[in-house]
Motif scaffolding. Structure first.
Motif, PDB file in Angstrom:
ATOM      1  N   VAL A 111       0.822  -0.981  -0.261  1.00  0.00           N
ATOM      2  CA  VAL A 111       0.052   0.025  -0.054  1.00  0.00           C
ATOM      3  C   VAL A 111       1.202   1.630  -0.093  1.00  0.00           C
ATOM      4  CG1 VAL A 111      -1.666   1.666   1.493  1.00  0.00           C
ATOM      5  CG2 VAL A 111      -1.931  -1.038   1.115  1.00  0.00           C
ATOM      6  N   PRO A 112       0.539   2.042  -1.219  1.00  0.00           N
ATOM      7  CA  PRO A 112       1.598   3.554  -0.786  1.00  0.00           C
ATOM      8  C   PRO A 112       1.046   3.830   0.082  1.00  0.00           C
ATOM      9  CG  PRO A 112       0.420   3.516  -2.676  1.00  0.00           C
ATOM     10  CD  PRO A 112      -0.232   2.055  -2.067  1.00  0.00           C
ATOM     11  N   TRP A 113       2.217   5.348   0.887  1.00  0.00           N
ATOM     12  CA  TRP A 113       1.895   5.382   2.004  1.00  0.00           C
ATOM     13  C   TRP A 113       2.730   6.748   1.673  1.00  0.00           C
ATOM     14  CZ3 TRP A 113      -0.458   4.258   6.564  1.00  0.00           C
ATOM     15  CH2 TRP A 113      -0.306   5.210   7.957  1.00  0.00           C
ATOM     16  N   PHE A 114       1.506   8.309   1.488  1.00  0.00           N
ATOM     17  CA  PHE A 114       1.625   9.794   1.495  1.00  0.00           C
ATOM     18  C   PHE A 114       0.570  10.351   2.236  1.00  0.00           C
ATOM     19  CE2 PHE A 114       1.161  13.115  -1.030  1.00  0.00           C
ATOM     20  CZ  PHE A 114       3.116  14.002  -1.270  1.00  0.00           C
ATOM     21  N   ASP A 115       0.926  10.847   3.350  1.00  0.00           N
ATOM     22  CA  ASP A 115      -0.229  12.049   3.934  1.00  0.00           C
ATOM     23  C   ASP A 115      -1.333  10.627   4.373  1.00  0.00           C
ATOM     24  OD1 ASP A 115       1.519  14.026   3.327  1.00  0.00           O
ATOM     25  OD2 ASP A 115       0.683  14.873   1.581  1.00  0.00           O
ATOM     26  N   GLY A 116      -0.966   9.594   4.996  1.00  0.00           N
ATOM     27  CA  GLY A 116      -1.557   8.445   4.994  1.00  0.00           C
ATOM     28  C   GLY A 116      -1.391   7.260   4.046  1.00  0.00           C
ATOM     29  N   PRO A 117      -2.071   5.948   4.015  1.00  0.00           N
ATOM     30  CA  PRO A 117      -2.527   5.611   3.315  1.00  0.00           C
ATOM     31  C   PRO A 117      -3.425   5.194   2.428  1.00  0.00           C
ATOM     32  CG  PRO A 117      -3.813   4.686   5.469  1.00  0.00           C
ATOM     33  CD  PRO A 117      -3.436   5.849   5.615  1.00  0.00           C
ATOM     34  N   HIS A 118      -2.682   4.653   0.462  1.00  0.00           N
ATOM     35  CA  HIS A 118      -3.906   4.955   0.056  1.00  0.00           C
ATOM     36  C   HIS A 118      -4.155   3.026  -0.713  1.00  0.00           C
ATOM     37  CE1 HIS A 118      -3.425   8.996  -0.717  1.00  0.00           C
ATOM     38  NE2 HIS A 118      -1.978   8.842   0.128  1.00  0.00           N
ATOM     39  N   PRO A 119      -4.888   2.844   0.178  1.00  0.00           N
ATOM     40  CA  PRO A 119      -5.348   0.856   0.027  1.00  0.00           C
ATOM     41  C   PRO A 119      -6.031   1.062  -0.785  1.00  0.00           C
ATOM     42  CG  PRO A 119      -6.804   2.024   1.928  1.00  0.00           C
ATOM     43  CD  PRO A 119      -6.057   2.977   1.592  1.00  0.00           C
ATOM     44  N   LEU A 120      -7.170   1.890  -1.809  1.00  0.00           N
ATOM     45  CA  LEU A 120      -7.474   2.035  -3.274  1.00  0.00           C
ATOM     46  C   LEU A 120      -6.782   2.560  -4.136  1.00  0.00           C
ATOM     47  CD1 LEU A 120     -10.706   3.036  -1.991  1.00  0.00           C
ATOM     48  CD2 LEU A 120     -10.193   1.123  -2.026  1.00  0.00           C
ATOM     49  N   GLY A 157       6.414   4.316   0.830  1.00  0.00           N
ATOM     50  CA  GLY A 157       6.305   6.084   1.041  1.00  0.00           C
ATOM     51  C   GLY A 157       7.244   6.583   0.398  1.00  0.00           C
ATOM     52  N   GLY A 158       7.377   7.484   0.874  1.00  0.00           N
ATOM     53  CA  GLY A 158       8.160   8.989   0.279  1.00  0.00           C
ATOM     54  C   GLY A 158       9.189   8.518  -1.037  1.00  0.00           C
ATOM     55  N   GLU A 159      10.565   7.812  -0.210  1.00  0.00           N
ATOM     56  CA  GLU A 159      11.906   8.280  -1.399  1.00  0.00           C
ATOM     57  C   GLU A 159      11.418   7.147  -2.846  1.00  0.00           C
ATOM     58  OE1 GLU A 159      14.999   7.038   0.376  1.00  0.00           O
ATOM     59  OE2 GLU A 159      15.158   8.240   1.646  1.00  0.00           O
ATOM     60  N   GLN A 160      10.718   5.399  -2.233  1.00  0.00           N
ATOM     61  CA  GLN A 160      10.345   4.909  -3.884  1.00  0.00           C
ATOM     62  C   GLN A 160       9.199   5.688  -4.180  1.00  0.00           C
ATOM     63  OE1 GLN A 160       9.888   1.793  -0.842  1.00  0.00           O
ATOM     64  NE2 GLN A 160      10.846   0.491  -2.105  1.00  0.00           N
ATOM     65  N   LEU A 161       8.353   6.452  -3.699  1.00  0.00           N
ATOM     66  CA  LEU A 161       6.962   6.905  -4.670  1.00  0.00           C
ATOM     67  C   LEU A 161       7.748   7.970  -5.389  1.00  0.00           C
ATOM     68  CD1 LEU A 161       4.150   6.632  -1.736  1.00  0.00           C
ATOM     69  CD2 LEU A 161       4.256   5.173  -3.805  1.00  0.00           C
ATOM     70  N   SER A 162       8.571   8.541  -4.469  1.00  0.00           N
ATOM     71  CA  SER A 162       8.865   9.458  -5.861  1.00  0.00           C
ATOM     72  C   SER A 162      10.255   9.142  -6.704  1.00  0.00           C
ATOM     73  CB  SER A 162       9.584  11.157  -4.329  1.00  0.00           C
ATOM     74  OG  SER A 162       9.148  11.100  -3.461  1.00  0.00           O
ATOM     75  N   VAL A 163      10.603   8.194  -6.370  1.00  0.00           N
ATOM     76  CA  VAL A 163      11.047   8.049  -8.081  1.00  0.00           C
ATOM     77  C   VAL A 163      10.687   7.663  -9.309  1.00  0.00           C
ATOM     78  CG1 VAL A 163      12.544   6.206  -9.037  1.00  0.00           C
ATOM     79  CG2 VAL A 163      12.854   7.062  -6.405  1.00  0.00           C
ATOM     80  N   LEU A 164       9.619   7.758  -9.163  1.00  0.00           N
ATOM     81  CA  LEU A 164       8.313   7.593  -9.827  1.00  0.00           C
ATOM     82  C   LEU A 164       7.224   8.825 -10.432  1.00  0.00           C
ATOM     83  CD1 LEU A 164       6.901   4.392  -8.834  1.00  0.00           C
ATOM     84  CD2 LEU A 164       8.788   4.707 -10.739  1.00  0.00           C
TER      85      LEU A 164
END
Length: 188
Positions: A111-120, A157-164
């Motif tokens: 689940v992505p975590w950016f300002d909280g979880p995004h389970p959808l 979260g964070g760094e892993q998501l920001s790479v994209l």
């Protein structure tokens, strides 16, 4: 793809509203189809484009997204399922692949975590279907409540998501006219 919401905050069927020349739901479809060999749509029976298989909720009434996930996991033909809300105009195919890879590695959910979880906007192993059904049977309807019970969740979260790209855009949902205006501005 979850496409069963009532679009109450938008005041009209938001999934068919255009952003960047395509309906919201078609933008999500394209991101999923670029990575996934099968695209299921839960909660609708038709769309203005092909390439999807429609799935009905297995429970009567409107029991929310967790029930939609149950239906999708039950109908899916692959061990890893990516769940996306149909109103995510900037879903990134790299995010789909990243999260699916985490679940292929053994997690029940990624689940992505950016300002909280995004389970959808997350990947789930089909093997969590019994946990989804048990949660619904016991009255749990919230995604956060389900994830708290699942216990095999990896948050990305964070760094892993920001790479994209910009996580605030990748994980954006269009729920209100203001959200739609922002999405259209970003899409150009």
């Amino acid at each position: 793809m979850l496409a069963g919401g009532a679009s109450e905050r938008m005041g009209e069927d938001k999934l068919l509203l255009e952003v960047g020349g395509l309906a919201l739901v078609e933008r999500v479809y394209q991101a999923l189809a670029a990575t996934c060999s099968e695209v299921l749509v839960v909660g609708r029976e038709s769309l203005p484009f092909g390439g999807v298989r429609f799935v009905r909720d297995r429970r009567p009434g409107r029991e929310g997204p967790l029930a939609g996930i149950e239906a999708g996991l039950h109908a899916a033909g692959h061990p890893v399922v990516f769940v996306a809300a149909g109103d995510m105009p900037f879903l990134h195919e790299g995010l789909v692949g990243l999260l699916a890879g985490v679940v292929h590695g053994g997690a029940g959910a990624a689940v992505p975590w950016f300002d909280g979880p995004h389970p959808l906007c997350a990947a789930y192993g089909r093997w969590v279907l019994s946990s989804v059904s048990a949660s619904l049977d016991s009255g749990v309807r919230s995604m956060r409540g389900f994830l708290g019970r699942l216990g095999r969740v990896i948050y990305v979260g964070g760094e892993q998501l920001s790479v994209l790209g910009d996580p605030s855009l990748m994980l954006m949902n269009v729920n209100t006219p203001a959200d739609l205006e922002r999405a259209r501005r970003v899409a150009g």
